[in-house]
Design a protein around this motif. Structure first.
Motif, PDB file in Angstrom:
ATOM      1  N   PRO A  61      32.669 -68.073  15.369  1.00  0.00           N
ATOM      2  CA  PRO A  61      33.158 -67.656  16.978  1.00  0.00           C
ATOM      3  C   PRO A  61      34.473 -66.955  16.752  1.00  0.00           C
ATOM      4  CG  PRO A  61      32.289 -69.969  16.570  1.00  0.00           C
ATOM      5  CD  PRO A  61      32.390 -69.349  15.124  1.00  0.00           C
ATOM      6  N   VAL A  62      34.649 -66.132  17.578  1.00  0.00           N
ATOM      7  CA  VAL A  62      35.780 -65.320  17.818  1.00  0.00           C
ATOM      8  C   VAL A  62      37.036 -66.042  17.744  1.00  0.00           C
ATOM      9  CG1 VAL A  62      37.187 -63.638  19.306  1.00  0.00           C
ATOM     10  CG2 VAL A  62      34.648 -63.455  19.032  1.00  0.00           C
ATOM     11  N   GLU A  63      37.121 -67.078  18.478  1.00  0.00           N
ATOM     12  CA  GLU A  63      38.686 -67.968  18.509  1.00  0.00           C
ATOM     13  C   GLU A  63      38.826 -68.455  17.021  1.00  0.00           C
ATOM     14  OE1 GLU A  63      41.085 -67.926  20.577  1.00  0.00           O
ATOM     15  OE2 GLU A  63      39.594 -66.442  21.744  1.00  0.00           O
ATOM     16  N   LYS A  64      37.697 -68.962  16.430  1.00  0.00           N
ATOM     17  CA  LYS A  64      37.769 -69.566  15.019  1.00  0.00           C
ATOM     18  C   LYS A  64      38.198 -68.503  14.122  1.00  0.00           C
ATOM     19  CE  LYS A  64      37.829 -72.988  11.999  1.00  0.00           C
ATOM     20  NZ  LYS A  64      38.754 -74.043  12.202  1.00  0.00           N
ATOM     21  N   ALA A  65      37.692 -67.271  14.246  1.00  0.00           N
ATOM     22  CA  ALA A  65      37.860 -66.114  13.531  1.00  0.00           C
ATOM     23  C   ALA A  65      39.484 -65.590  13.615  1.00  0.00           C
ATOM     24  CB  ALA A  65      36.883 -65.123  13.566  1.00  0.00           C
ATOM     25  N   ARG A  66      39.914 -65.683  14.787  1.00  0.00           N
ATOM     26  CA  ARG A  66      41.342 -65.064  14.998  1.00  0.00           C
ATOM     27  C   ARG A  66      42.492 -66.465  14.353  1.00  0.00           C
ATOM     28  NH1 ARG A  66      40.160 -63.914  21.160  1.00  0.00           N
ATOM     29  NH2 ARG A  66      39.805 -61.747  20.814  1.00  0.00           N
ATOM     30  N   SER A  67      41.852 -67.511  14.126  1.00  0.00           N
ATOM     31  CA  SER A  67      42.560 -68.658  13.859  1.00  0.00           C
ATOM     32  C   SER A  67      42.712 -68.478  12.186  1.00  0.00           C
ATOM     33  CB  SER A  67      42.318 -69.826  14.200  1.00  0.00           C
ATOM     34  OG  SER A  67      41.221 -70.426  13.936  1.00  0.00           O
ATOM     35  N   LEU A  68      41.441 -68.152  11.582  1.00  0.00           N
ATOM     36  CA  LEU A  68      41.410 -68.176  10.123  1.00  0.00           C
ATOM     37  C   LEU A  68      41.975 -66.577   9.686  1.00  0.00           C
ATOM     38  CD1 LEU A  68      37.566 -69.376   9.716  1.00  0.00           C
ATOM     39  CD2 LEU A  68      39.490 -70.471   8.756  1.00  0.00           C
ATOM     40  N   ALA A  69      41.947 -65.697  10.157  1.00  0.00           N
ATOM     41  CA  ALA A  69      42.209 -64.333   9.687  1.00  0.00           C
ATOM     42  C   ALA A  69      43.606 -64.178   8.929  1.00  0.00           C
ATOM     43  CB  ALA A  69      42.161 -63.272  10.758  1.00  0.00           C
ATOM     44  N   PRO A  70      44.491 -65.008   9.690  1.00  0.00           N
ATOM     45  CA  PRO A  70      45.939 -65.040   9.090  1.00  0.00           C
ATOM     46  C   PRO A  70      45.960 -65.720   7.573  1.00  0.00           C
ATOM     47  CG  PRO A  70      46.186 -65.545  11.440  1.00  0.00           C
ATOM     48  CD  PRO A  70      44.750 -65.494  10.927  1.00  0.00           C
ATOM     49  N   LEU A  71      45.059 -66.886   7.505  1.00  0.00           N
ATOM     50  CA  LEU A  71      44.870 -67.463   6.175  1.00  0.00           C
ATOM     51  C   LEU A  71      44.330 -66.843   5.040  1.00  0.00           C
ATOM     52  CD1 LEU A  71      43.434 -70.952   7.801  1.00  0.00           C
ATOM     53  CD2 LEU A  71      45.793 -69.943   7.571  1.00  0.00           C
ATOM     54  N   PHE A  72      43.554 -65.820   5.410  1.00  0.00           N
ATOM     55  CA  PHE A  72      42.887 -64.955   4.180  1.00  0.00           C
ATOM     56  C   PHE A  72      43.947 -64.154   3.429  1.00  0.00           C
ATOM     57  CE2 PHE A  72      39.260 -66.372   6.123  1.00  0.00           C
ATOM     58  CZ  PHE A  72      38.258 -66.261   5.053  1.00  0.00           C
ATOM     59  N   THR A  73      44.840 -63.945   4.277  1.00  0.00           N
ATOM     60  CA  THR A  73      46.178 -63.038   3.778  1.00  0.00           C
ATOM     61  C   THR A  73      47.390 -63.791   3.279  1.00  0.00           C
ATOM     62  OG1 THR A  73      46.975 -62.554   5.842  1.00  0.00           O
ATOM     63  CG2 THR A  73      45.565 -61.090   5.072  1.00  0.00           C
ATOM     64  N   LYS A  74      47.387 -65.032   3.328  1.00  0.00           N
ATOM     65  CA  LYS A  74      48.610 -65.865   3.040  1.00  0.00           C
ATOM     66  C   LYS A  74      48.458 -65.983   1.656  1.00  0.00           C
ATOM     67  CE  LYS A  74      50.364 -69.256   5.235  1.00  0.00           C
ATOM     68  NZ  LYS A  74      50.108 -70.579   5.956  1.00  0.00           N
ATOM     69  N   THR A  75      49.669 -65.912   0.850  1.00  0.00           N
ATOM     70  CA  THR A  75      49.611 -65.987  -0.690  1.00  0.00           C
ATOM     71  C   THR A  75      49.735 -67.554  -1.099  1.00  0.00           C
ATOM     72  OG1 THR A  75      51.912 -65.779  -0.664  1.00  0.00           O
ATOM     73  CG2 THR A  75      50.418 -63.947  -1.192  1.00  0.00           C
ATOM     74  N   GLU A  76      50.380 -68.416  -0.119  1.00  0.00           N
ATOM     75  CA  GLU A  76      50.303 -69.879  -0.565  1.00  0.00           C
ATOM     76  C   GLU A  76      50.000 -70.499   0.958  1.00  0.00           C
ATOM     77  OE1 GLU A  76      53.836 -71.656  -2.207  1.00  0.00           O
ATOM     78  OE2 GLU A  76      54.353 -69.646  -3.146  1.00  0.00           O
ATOM     79  N   ARG A  77      48.847 -71.361   0.594  1.00  0.00           N
ATOM     80  CA  ARG A  77      48.177 -72.161   1.868  1.00  0.00           C
ATOM     81  C   ARG A  77      48.370 -73.596   1.485  1.00  0.00           C
ATOM     82  NH1 ARG A  77      43.430 -69.178  -0.107  1.00  0.00           N
ATOM     83  NH2 ARG A  77      43.812 -67.012   0.948  1.00  0.00           N
ATOM     84  N   THR A  78      48.245 -74.341   2.475  1.00  0.00           N
ATOM     85  CA  THR A  78      48.465 -75.933   2.522  1.00  0.00           C
ATOM     86  C   THR A  78      46.767 -76.148   2.277  1.00  0.00           C
ATOM     87  OG1 THR A  78      47.559 -76.105   4.793  1.00  0.00           O
ATOM     88  CG2 THR A  78      49.831 -75.867   4.334  1.00  0.00           C
TER      89      THR A  78
END
Length: 93
Positions: free
Chosen positions: A47-64
């Protein structure tokens, strides 16, 4: 030899104002890459809203740990679609 006019850059509508774009850049984010991830995730039925929240996580070098799980679930969901395996429905609306 190719004519310079044939090498025109692609114009992409990021669906945001210049101000929003600059704020994301100032925060160290890549709005163009994030928009590409949104389009790809939506293409694979997230879903678009979920994709918008996920997209920045794909480019983060360090994730929780939670972010890693979210990215892993998205990749698993897409993999199942590509492999034509029934999904666990991680992203049901």
């Amino acid at each position: 030899m190719s004519h310079p006019a044939s090498r025109q850059p692609l114009i992409v509508d990021l669906q945001m104002s210049d101000q929003e774009y600059l704020e994301l850049l100032a925060a160290g984010r890549d709005p163009v890459r994030e928009q590409w991830y949104v389009a790809e995730l939506v293409h694979y039925n997230i879903p678009v809203e979920k994709a918008r929240s996920l997209a920045p996580l794909f480019t983060k070098t360090e994730r929780t740990l939670e972010e890693k799980i979210q990215v892993g679930n998205a990749i698993h969901f897409i993999w199942e679609q590509l492999a034509n395996v029934p999904s666990y429905q991680y992203f049901q609306q």
